[in-house]
Design an enzyme around this catalytic site. Structure first.
Site, short mmCIF file in Angstrom:
data_model
loop_
_atom_site.label_atom_id
_atom_site.label_comp_id
_atom_site.label_asym_id
_atom_site.label_seq_id
_atom_site.Cartn_x
_atom_site.Cartn_y
_atom_site.Cartn_z
N LYS A 228 0.82 -1.22 0.00
CA LYS A 228 0.00 0.00 0.00
C LYS A 228 0.85 1.27 0.00
CE LYS A 228 -4.48 -1.79 1.09
NZ LYS A 228 -5.51 -2.11 2.06
N ARG A 268 -4.10 -10.23 4.24
CA ARG A 268 -4.43 -10.21 2.80
C ARG A 268 -3.23 -9.65 2.06
NH1 ARG A 268 -6.30 -6.58 -0.86
NH2 ARG A 268 -7.76 -7.34 -2.42
N1 PMM Z 1 -7.61 -3.72 0.50
C1 PMM Z 1 -7.94 -3.70 -0.80
C2 PMM Z 1 -9.01 -4.51 -1.28
N2 PMM Z 1 -9.70 -5.31 -0.45
N3 PMM Z 1 -10.09 -6.14 1.72
C3 PMM Z 1 -9.80 -6.15 3.02
N4 PMM Z 1 -10.51 -6.93 3.86
N5 PMM Z 1 -8.79 -5.40 3.54
C4 PMM Z 1 -8.02 -4.57 2.76
O1 PMM Z 1 -7.14 -3.88 3.30
C5 PMM Z 1 -8.32 -4.52 1.37
C6 PMM Z 1 -9.38 -5.34 0.88
C7 PMM Z 1 -7.21 -2.82 -1.74
O2 PMM Z 1 -5.98 -3.36 -2.12
P1 PMM Z 1 -5.64 -3.88 -3.61
O3 PMM Z 1 -6.27 -2.90 -4.58
O4 PMM Z 1 -4.14 -3.87 -3.66
O5 PMM Z 1 -6.22 -5.25 -3.75
#
Ligand code: PMM
Length: 289
Positions: A228, A268
């Site tokens: 991030k 995640r």
């Molecule tokens: N971050 C993203 C997408 N989904 N779900 C949960 N539970 N927690 C998160 O921090 C989260 C998520 C965004 O990240 P990406 O675009 O790199 O997938």
């Protein structure tokens, strides 16, 4: 402490060691891996690779939630995720793999279609505000409820909290209680402080330094820091520029290890192998001390 998440169709997911959730974004525009897994064969191969690397869960999403992203309609999300979930589930079953698929969506219709296709967990960045809680209750599926201030399109426009830890925690407890009231068993509700969702770098760091406050709620906690942007602003290169997101593996592993030490249950991540190792070593140390 919760020993296992009970999944639909009589299965369960052990929580005796940290759970690694590998990210499979079937989107053209996610922050660090947008566009890479739109091809179904490539998506399935990547999912299997993540399982080989130690992922317990594959989190499939058809809508980018990066700052500024536009919402994606239900039909488009379903068209993106359902074929991938079906194919990944079949491939996992063919190998006798216990790995589980989760669906990353705010939409109850998409969540239902994904569960029908073989997903077993709902991951909702909107904290279940738009109806996924009812789907989780009806299908007896675990649900991850994340905190997000506002919506992706506008969430980074001057986020403000008087006390970020207590406000985010209060919100998550309120959403978790709503899920329990709707019929989701208490042990099936996971909370997530939503790192990067309507938060400044200082808000993110404060949440990460206080993960124990979320663990103390008794709900299992999920952490999503992988690659991030706020970590890029810390790990600047020799010119003072943020590094490419896909190089933030060490940064992510640092937060994973600290998360395990604080009692966080699920992570995640994009880089499964490195985070698996980081979580396992931190977990062994935690068992020892
Ligand atoms: N971050 C993203 C997408 N989904 N779900 C949960 N539970 N927690 C998160 O921090 C989260 C998520 C965004 O990240 P990406 O675009 O790199 O997938």
């Amino acid at each position: 402490m919760i020993d296992a998440l009970k999944l639909p169709v009589g299965r369960s997911l052990s929580m005796r060691r940290p759970i690694i959730m590998g990210i499979l974004n079937v989107t053209p525009d996610s922050f660090s891996d947008g566009g890479r897994w739109l091809d179904i064969d490539a998506a399935v191969a990547h999912a299997l690779r993540m399982v080989d690397d130690g992922a317990d869960v594959i989190d499939v999403g058809g809508e980018s939630t990066r700052p500024g992203a536009e919402a994606v309609g239900d039909d488009e999300q379903i068209a993106r995720v359902v074929p991938v979930i079906e194919r990944v589930r079949r491939a996992l079953d063919g190998r006798g793999s216990e790995a589980v698929i989760s669906i990353d969506t705010m939409s109850p219709r998409v969540a239902e279609a994904a569960l029908d296709a073989g997903a077993a967990i709902i991951n909702d960045v909107a904290g279940g505000r738009f109806g996924t809680i009812e789907v989780a209750a009806e299908r007896q599926a675990p649900i991850v409820l994340m905190h997000m201030a506002g919506e992706p399109k506008t969430m980074q426009d001057a986020p403000h909290y008087d006390d970020v830890v207590s406000e985010v925690r209060a919100y998550l407890v309120e959403r978790a209680e709503a899920a329990v009231a709707a019929g989701v068993p208490r042990g099936q509700v996971v909370i997530d402080p939503g790192i990067g969702f309507g938060k400044t770098r200082e808000h993110n760091l404060t949440l990460l330094a206080n993960l124990d406050h979320f663990v103390a709620t008794g709900y299992p906690v999920l952490l999503g820091t992988s690659r991030k942007r706020f970590m890029g602003s810390i790990c600047v290169d020799a010119n003072g520029d943020p590094p490419r997101p896909d190089t933030l593996v060490g940064a992510t592993c640092a937060t994973t290890a600290l998360g395990v030490a604080a009692g966080v249950a699920m992570f995640r991540v994009h880089d499964v192998l490195a985070n698996r190792q980081s979580a396992d070593v931190a977990h062994a140390l935690r068992q020892t001390s």
